[in-house]
Write a protein that holds these residues in place. Structure first.
Motif, short mmCIF file in Angstrom:
data_model
loop_
_atom_site.label_atom_id
_atom_site.label_comp_id
_atom_site.label_asym_id
_atom_site.label_seq_id
_atom_site.Cartn_x
_atom_site.Cartn_y
_atom_site.Cartn_z
N GLY A 1 0.79 -1.41 0.04
CA GLY A 1 -0.13 0.01 0.10
C GLY A 1 0.83 1.34 -0.02
O GLY A 1 0.28 2.39 0.21
N LEU A 2 2.46 1.18 -0.26
CA LEU A 2 3.03 2.33 -0.26
C LEU A 2 3.18 2.95 -1.76
O LEU A 2 3.08 2.18 -2.66
CB LEU A 2 4.48 2.10 0.26
N LEU B 1 16.88 19.34 11.95
CA LEU B 1 15.61 19.45 11.33
C LEU B 1 14.97 18.25 11.06
O LEU B 1 13.82 18.21 11.40
CB LEU B 1 15.68 20.25 10.18
N SER B 2 15.61 17.20 10.40
CA SER B 2 15.23 15.87 10.27
C SER B 2 14.65 15.20 11.91
O SER B 2 13.75 14.50 11.75
CB SER B 2 16.26 15.01 9.58
N ASN B 3 15.39 15.36 12.68
CA ASN B 3 15.23 14.77 14.02
C ASN B 3 14.10 15.57 14.63
O ASN B 3 13.16 14.89 15.31
CB ASN B 3 16.39 14.97 15.02
N ILE B 4 13.76 17.00 14.31
CA ILE B 4 12.54 17.61 14.81
C ILE B 4 11.41 16.96 14.20
O ILE B 4 10.17 16.57 14.82
CB ILE B 4 12.60 19.07 14.41
N ASN B 5 11.57 16.70 12.79
CA ASN B 5 10.37 16.16 12.04
C ASN B 5 9.99 14.87 12.43
O ASN B 5 9.01 14.30 12.45
CB ASN B 5 10.60 16.11 10.52
N TYR B 6 11.03 14.15 12.54
CA TYR B 6 11.03 12.61 12.87
C TYR B 6 10.14 12.57 14.30
O TYR B 6 9.32 11.80 14.49
CB TYR B 6 12.33 11.93 13.14
N PHE B 7 10.55 13.17 15.31
CA PHE B 7 9.99 13.39 16.67
C PHE B 7 8.66 13.71 16.42
O PHE B 7 7.70 13.16 17.04
CB PHE B 7 10.58 14.11 17.64
N SER B 8 8.21 14.62 15.80
CA SER B 8 7.15 15.17 15.60
C SER B 8 6.02 14.35 15.08
O SER B 8 4.95 13.84 15.35
CB SER B 8 6.99 16.56 14.71
N ALA B 9 6.64 13.39 13.97
CA ALA B 9 5.74 12.31 13.38
C ALA B 9 5.66 11.34 14.09
O ALA B 9 4.40 10.67 14.36
CB ALA B 9 6.51 11.94 12.09
N ALA B 10 6.57 10.63 15.02
CA ALA B 10 6.46 9.72 15.90
C ALA B 10 5.47 10.01 17.12
O ALA B 10 4.54 9.30 17.32
CB ALA B 10 7.63 9.35 16.64
N GLU C 1 3.70 8.67 5.71
CA GLU C 1 4.50 10.06 5.84
C GLU C 1 5.34 9.91 7.20
O GLU C 1 6.37 10.39 6.97
CB GLU C 1 3.31 11.07 6.29
N TYR C 2 5.14 9.00 8.21
CA TYR C 2 5.97 8.81 9.38
C TYR C 2 7.12 8.01 8.61
O TYR C 2 8.23 8.43 9.12
CB TYR C 2 5.14 7.69 10.27
N LYS C 3 6.92 7.03 7.96
CA LYS C 3 8.17 6.49 7.05
C LYS C 3 9.07 7.28 6.48
O LYS C 3 10.20 6.88 6.64
CB LYS C 3 7.59 5.10 6.50
N LEU C 4 8.60 8.30 5.91
CA LEU C 4 9.44 9.29 5.17
C LEU C 4 10.11 9.92 6.21
O LEU C 4 11.47 10.29 5.80
CB LEU C 4 8.49 9.99 4.10
N THR C 5 9.53 10.71 6.96
CA THR C 5 10.48 11.11 8.13
C THR C 5 11.34 10.30 8.92
O THR C 5 12.61 10.98 9.20
CB THR C 5 9.35 11.94 9.46
N ARG C 6 11.15 9.01 9.13
CA ARG C 6 12.08 8.25 9.43
C ARG C 6 13.40 8.08 8.38
O ARG C 6 14.65 8.10 8.92
CB ARG C 6 11.48 6.82 9.82
N LYS C 7 13.07 7.73 7.01
CA LYS C 7 14.00 7.77 6.14
C LYS C 7 14.89 8.72 6.07
O LYS C 7 16.25 8.88 6.23
CB LYS C 7 13.35 7.37 4.80
N ALA C 8 14.32 10.01 6.17
CA ALA C 8 15.17 11.28 6.17
C ALA C 8 15.94 11.56 7.27
O ALA C 8 17.23 12.02 7.19
CB ALA C 8 14.19 12.63 6.14
#
Length: 753
Positions: free
Chosen positions: A368-369, A558-567, A580-587
């Motif tokens: 489904g991705l 910035l990536s860690n900010i986005n990753y924490f926010s998504a998590a 969207e969560y997996k994309l922030t994890r990848k980044a």
């Protein structure tokens, strides 16, 4: 080291498979030509085959095919132009300048074309003075073209016969790297671990995993047969790769405060048992990787459930003997470590089950991705992108200038009669191979090239001196060629060692009895080229790694900010999709690896260019821990509503504020007073009260020996969940202090707040 497993890894790897394919494509025509006595006349045919084969990098079929066609066209044009201009010495230097800048600058379109550009300069070196090509321009150019096309035909046939082979090998390599990663983490549980060394090794391994995942992601998601076809193999390969990414996150979640764990339980044998168990799990991952590489079915080496049960029994025995109200929290931490290890074990068991799925179930598998969103966009071949990089601000343009200067100087030196060189091709080829955009990489490859050439020349000299049997020499020639191509990307010194041997043997086949001259020429040419490359990389428009630090730090922050926010949003059931969560994890993982990679290169820069090395090292370590702890937080199967005892809204504000302060300092922004206040919030958790009540129960009531590995108490989850949030905040605060300590004159665009 398990040598049987290492041998299987090597024998089934993409590197050896590719090396054998290229080597056979070179050797088979050579044998046929030699049989008819035409090898000396047509030796440009196998030479062209080898050059085109070296540009064939792993990736989607269409991109590989297009790159090979472009390489054939480029090689032919360079060969013809160089053959014509060799009769006009006054034009040779302008030729070197134009070709060097153009073929280096096409690297702006990605590594694939960068490889084509580098090999085009190698072709220039071969044809520049006609030393190896003769005077018949049309004949030599057509022979070279035919050899180039021959490899393309081999590629098309092999791709048609084995469309899934490359993807399977690359996915298998992912599992092998994950096995190495887990093996490193297991060492934290053995006696007296060297924490600093292990963290450095883990960060280096993260870089390897990141690079491999990016290459595999492109190959898998851009291969039409895997994405679109509903075959058993295509669906299983896709699922196996996605499982490897999830497994990587689970491995990151196993991050703990190892120093504290060792302090509390280092005297017991239980930590050693955990380390041994993780080592065995790493072998299971390697077993899966080898099966994928070889295209066979993977079967467990051991009974994972039995091993896990034994670990839990040891834990329960230790808990029954040692647990008391004072160390209740420590045992909860240990229990949660076991829970993470169980999650990794379950993932491995699931992966083994995937191998045994029947065809109907395999065809029904769907992720489904939107795969396109997970692949890095490739630069389009337009002139604006190319021309916009003709600036001294562009690192690639500065590298093009260095390559040009080095090749011009190398060619000029080769014309010195007193050196007795008489040709230029090996000096120029060596310069192209050594000189890289980063000074650190150039310095490292320079030494490896010198060591490999000298040692390979000595061995080759010994072979030709002591062995007179032509069949034995031919077998050694073939083995050296295969091993050279195998190690070219991973172990450069060994690749050069075997390359030197097979070049010696090849020249001896063409011109027997010339070994002394070959020995002198190879060593002298390599020394000259190494000296030129080193001097140019140091003095001509160098790009030092410390100048890139700030950009990589900003991206990681910035990536860690986005990753924490998504998590946190995912955990709180807010509107965020899994994709969207997996994309922030990848980044976050990619930016962390890029930062770490830049730091590793900076260590090899001259001492006077290692600006704020200690501070950058602290930033890298804290970034690694933040990413790992966020990954641990994201692995909770329940959501925030199941843990009302923790004030998640306050923790969200508190951690986001601290991460935001670091980002603001790095970007020279004024910090809002509200952020300062939010970072000082004290969450209204009730976990400590529950822990205190539990301690009282242990004192007042009889302890019950409950042995249920699948059951983890709600209080244990609460305690560890709060501990993870505390760790994220503490490390984020430590990182902010590291950034504040950086001097403005060192990071020129940065100011203290």
């Amino acid at each position: 080291m398990n040598y049987a497993i290492e041998l299987k890894k090597f024998a089934s790897s993409q590197a050896i498979y590719s090396a054998v394919r290229i080597s056979l494509a070179i050797v088979l025509p050579s044998v046929i030509l030699a049989h008819f006595g035409l090898l000396k006349e047509f030796f440009l045919f196998p030479l062209a085959t080898s050059f085109v084969g070296l540009t064939d990098q792993a990736g989607p079929f269409i991109r590989r095919r297009n790159a090979l066609v472009f390489a054939i066209f480029s090689f032919f044009v360079v060969a013809v132009v160089a053959s014509i201009i060799k009769s006009f010495p006054v034009l040779i230097y302008p030729e070197i300048i134009i070709f060097s800048i153009f073929f280096t600058m096409i690297g702006v379109y990605g590594q694939r074309l960068a490889a084509v550009g580098a090999l085009s300069l190698v072709v220039l070196a071969i044809f520049i003075d006609g030393h190896l090509t003769g005077d018949d321009i049309i004949k030599s150019s057509l022979i070279f073209l035919a050899g180039s096309i021959f490899y393309l035909l081999i590629f098309l046939v092999v791709s048609k016969i084995q469309p899934y082979k490359l993807a399977g090998q690359m996915i298998g390599e992912n599992y092998l790297e994950l096995g190495n990663y887990l093996s490193l983490k297991s060492k934290f549980y053995f006696k007296n671990p060297d924490f600093d060394t292990l963290y450095s090794q883990i960060i280096s391994q993260q870089i390897s995993i990141k690079n491999l995942q990016e290459e595999t992601r492109e190959t898998v998601f851009k291969t039409r047969k895997i994405v679109n076809e509903s075959t058993t193999t295509s669906r299983l390969l896709m699922l196996m790769f996605l499982n490897s990414i999830d497994l990587h996150e689970k491995l990151m979640t196993s991050e703990s405060d190892y120093r504290k764990v060792q302090e509390n339980f280092g005297n017991s044998d239980f930590l050693n048992s955990i380390g041994e168990y993780l080592q065995k799990l790493s072998e299971e991952m390697s077993n899966i990787g080898i099966a994928l590489q070889s295209g066979s079915k993977a079967r467990p080496l051991r009974n994972i459930d039995e091993m896990l049960e034994k670990i839990y029994n040891e834990y329960f025995e230790l808990r029954n003997r040692k647990m008391n109200p004072d160390n209740l929290g420590d045992f909860m931490t240990l229990r949660f470590i076991l829970n993470r290890i169980t999650a990794i074990s379950d993932e491995i068991i699931t992966i083994y089950k995937v191998f045994s799925q029947d065809e109907k179930l395999a065809k029904s598998l769907s992720t489904g991705l939107d795969y396109q969103k997970f692949v890095t966009a490739e630069e389009k071949l337009n002139s604006k992108v190319f021309l916009s990089n003709f600036s001294l601000k562009s690192g690639l343009f500065r590298h093009a200038i260095r390559i040009t200067v080095a090749l011009v100087v190398g060619y000029w030196i080769s014309s010195f009669e007193f050196l007795g060189i008489g040709h230029s091709y090996w000096i120029l080829i060596t310069i192209v191979a050594i000189l890289k955009p980063a000074y650190a990489t150039t310095k490292h490859r320079n030494l490896l090239r010198l060591y490999g050439t000298i040692s390979g020349a000595i061995v080759a000299y010994g072979i030709l001196y002591f062995i007179g049997n032509e069949k034995i020499i031919f077998v050694l020639f073939l083995m050296a060629m295969i091993l050279c191509f195998t190690f070219l990307k991973t172990k450069y010194s060994w690749a050069v060692f075997f390359m030197t041997i097979y070049v010696f043997l090849a020249f001896n086949i063409l011109k027997p009895g010339n070994v002394n001259m070959i020995f002198k020429d190879r060593v002298l040419d390599t020394a000259i080229a190494g000296a030129v490359a080193f001097m140019v990389s140091y003095f001509v428009l160098p790009v030092w790694e410390h100048t890139k630090n700030l950009d990589f730090m900003r991206r990681t922050s910035l990536s860690n900010i986005n990753y924490f926010s998504a998590a946190m949003a995912f955990f709180k059931n807010e509107k965020i999709e899994e994709q969207e969560y997996k994309l922030t994890r990848k980044a976050a993982i990619i930016d962390l690896a890029n930062l770490s990679d830049n730091f590793q290169r900076m260590i090899s820069d001259p001492k006077n260019q290692q600006k704020k090395l200690e501070h950058l090292h602290q930033f890298v370590i804290t970034s690694h821990l933040i990413t790992a702890y966020i990954a641990s937080f994201s692995q909770y199967s329940e959501t925030s509503k199941d843990y009302p005892e923790i004030d998640f809204n306050s923790w969200d504000l508190k951690i986001s504020a601290e991460l935001g302060r670091t980002d603001s300092i790095l970007n020279q922004k004024n910090i809002d007073e509200n952020i300062l206040e939010e970072s000082k919030i004290k969450p209204l958790d009730t976990v400590e009260n529950l822990l205190e009540n539990r301690r009282k129960e242990l004192v007042e009531n009889e302890f019950f020996d409950r042995r249920d590995p699948s059951r983890i108490s709600h209080l244990t989850e609460l305690k560890n969940l709060k501990e993870i949030l505390e760790l994220i905040y503490d490390v984020a605060r430590e990182q902010r202090k590291v950034v504040e300590s950086l001097e403005p004159e060192i990071q020129s665009t940065m100011v203290k707040q």
